[in-house]
Design an enzyme around this catalytic site. Structure first.
Site, PDB file in Angstrom:
ATOM      1  CE  LYS A 124      -4.243  -1.817   0.454  1.00  0.00           C
ATOM      2  NZ  LYS A 124      -5.433  -1.483  -0.327  1.00  0.00           N
ATOM      3  CG  ASP A 135     -10.397  -3.612   6.099  1.00  0.00           C
ATOM      4  OD1 ASP A 135     -11.140  -3.675   7.087  1.00  0.00           O
ATOM      5  OD2 ASP A 135     -10.791  -3.812   4.939  1.00  0.00           O
TER       6      ASP A 135
END
Length: 422
Positions: free
Chosen positions: A93, A136
């Protein structure tokens, strides 16, 4: 631990693993309409801009061959692209949210040098600019780190199933945390509401009607992974590459779309077979393939694979996955956990690897396929197959990792260092 330990106790269907052959997959050259959205040139631009950011590693992440696991699986090659060491953020990410933030700031301030934004060059001008996202864990952590370095404010919305450990890992970068009840999809809705009320900018990795530019930028950032693999394997444009099969994580579909688009444009009709894997209780992509349109998951969405616990398909990602992915597959939580342990153990010929809950989806799926000859034959996996998986994350929640694997990530890292030295 052997591969057989990862096998379901009964049939794949009984243990909820499911494989669906995508009838809309094609091997035609990369379509021009898709190239206008995501392309190699833009991926290379993302890589250049991020290379100046101190928050990311200067070198490519490792591409490990694991001959021991390949032998157990009965295939020619099994390789792992290890994104756990991409940055201190611990996951792939680090390539998505930061580049999306840079591109959004450039849209607002065209005179800014993109390569200097994450260096804090424009922090004074950006101090009143606020970005917000639901997460998340890993996406929010990446956005928070990038926002801190750019000099803008960041708000992160967390749902009930995100651990306190993951919350703390985000808050350390200075982000304001907003906690809500419900699941990931509920947090997405709350982030959108807060952005509207306060005039903040949503930086999300999932798209919906009227919101595609930023999710596209997130997905495009992931092209760096594919470009490094091309370089590391000496692949040539238009020719078959080092791998016959590539397993990609599901989630909302962003990472898979980013890599599929790059490999498809680079290799054309000679692209590898793509298999997208997601939790059985968060099967939005498999359901999308069945229904022929972006769809919602049929299960609870709550999974130990937190990064893949998404209930709704990204509409933009689906434009790439529908024609570009050959198979969609689900796995259960226990299969993912056993794959974590297998990679952590290593062997005298396989390096130990710290792979988080969402990072092992490819190995878990591959293990299920090799225990069912009919499924393996359907996907075209045999003794000559050369398989690639992406370890998308390390121990981003260290206590969870240790509880699941039975060893700490630090212990595995030390054993990895010893393996390198031997």
């Amino acid at each position: 631990m052997s591969i057989s330990a990862l096998a379901p106790s009964g049939s794949a269907e009984q243990d909820h693993s499911r494989l669906f052959a995508n009838p809309r997959a094609t091997r035609e050259p990369y379509p021009a309409p898709l190239r206008s959205i995501m392309n190699i040139e833009r991926a290379q631009e993302c890589r250049r801009w991020l290379s100046a950011w101190p928050g990311i590693a200067r070198q490519a992440t490792p591409l490990y061959d694991l001959p021991g696991i390949a032998q157990q699986l009965g295939i020619a090659r099994f390789s792992v692209k290890d994104e756990s060491v991409r940055s201190s953020l611990g996951s792939f990410k680090a390539l998505g949210a930061p580049i999306a933030l840079v591109r959004q700031i450039v849209r607002l301030h065209p005179a800014f040098d993109p390569a200097l934004i994450l260096m804090g060059r424009y922090a004074q001008q950006l101090q009143d600019y606020t970005v917000i996202s639901a997460t998340d864990g890993n996406h929010g952590r990446g956005l928070a780190a990038a926002a801190r370095d750019a000099g803008c404010r960041c708000v992160i919305v967390l749902h009930a199933n995100v651990s306190v450990e993951r919350e703390q890992a985000i808050a350390v970068y200075g982000a304001q945390i907003v906690r809500i009840k419900g699941n990931y999809d509920d947090s997405v809705e709350e982030a959108s509401r807060l952005a509207t009320v306060n005039g903040w900018q949503v930086v999300s990795d999932t798209s919906y009607d009227g919101y595609e530019d930023i999710p596209r930028d997130v997905m495009q950032g992931y092209g760096t992974i594919a470009e490094e693999i091309v370089e590391q394997t000496g692949a040539q444009p238009g020719l078959a590459g080092a791998f016959t099969h590539v397993f990609l994580q599901g989630g909302v579909g962003g990472m898979a779309a980013g890599l599929v688009s790059y490999f498809w444009e680079f290799q054309g009709a000679q692209r590898p077979t793509f298999i997208v894997v997601e939790p059985v209780q968060a099967d939005c992509l498999l359901q999308s393939a069945i229904q022929g349109r972006p769809a919602r998951a049929t299960g609870s969405v709550d999974s130990v694979m937190a990064g893949l616990a998404c209930g709704e398909t990204s509409m933009l990602a689906w434009k790439f996955l529908e024609p570009g992915v050959d198979y969609f597959m689900t796995i259960d939580d226990q299969q993912a956990i056993e794959a974590m342990r297998l990679l952590a153990n290593g062997s005298n010929i396989d390096i130990p690897i710290v792979a988080g809950e969402s990072g092992t989806a490819g190995l878990a799926a591959m293990s299920v396929l090799r225990t069912d000859p009919a499924l393996a034959q359907q996907v075209g996996i045999d003794a000559h197959s050369r398989v690639l998986m992406i370890n998308t994350e390390g121990a981003t929640a260290p206590s969870v990792y240790e509880a699941l694997v039975g060893q700490s990530a630090l212990t595995i890292a030390a054993r990895q260092a010893s393996w390198h030295a031997s």
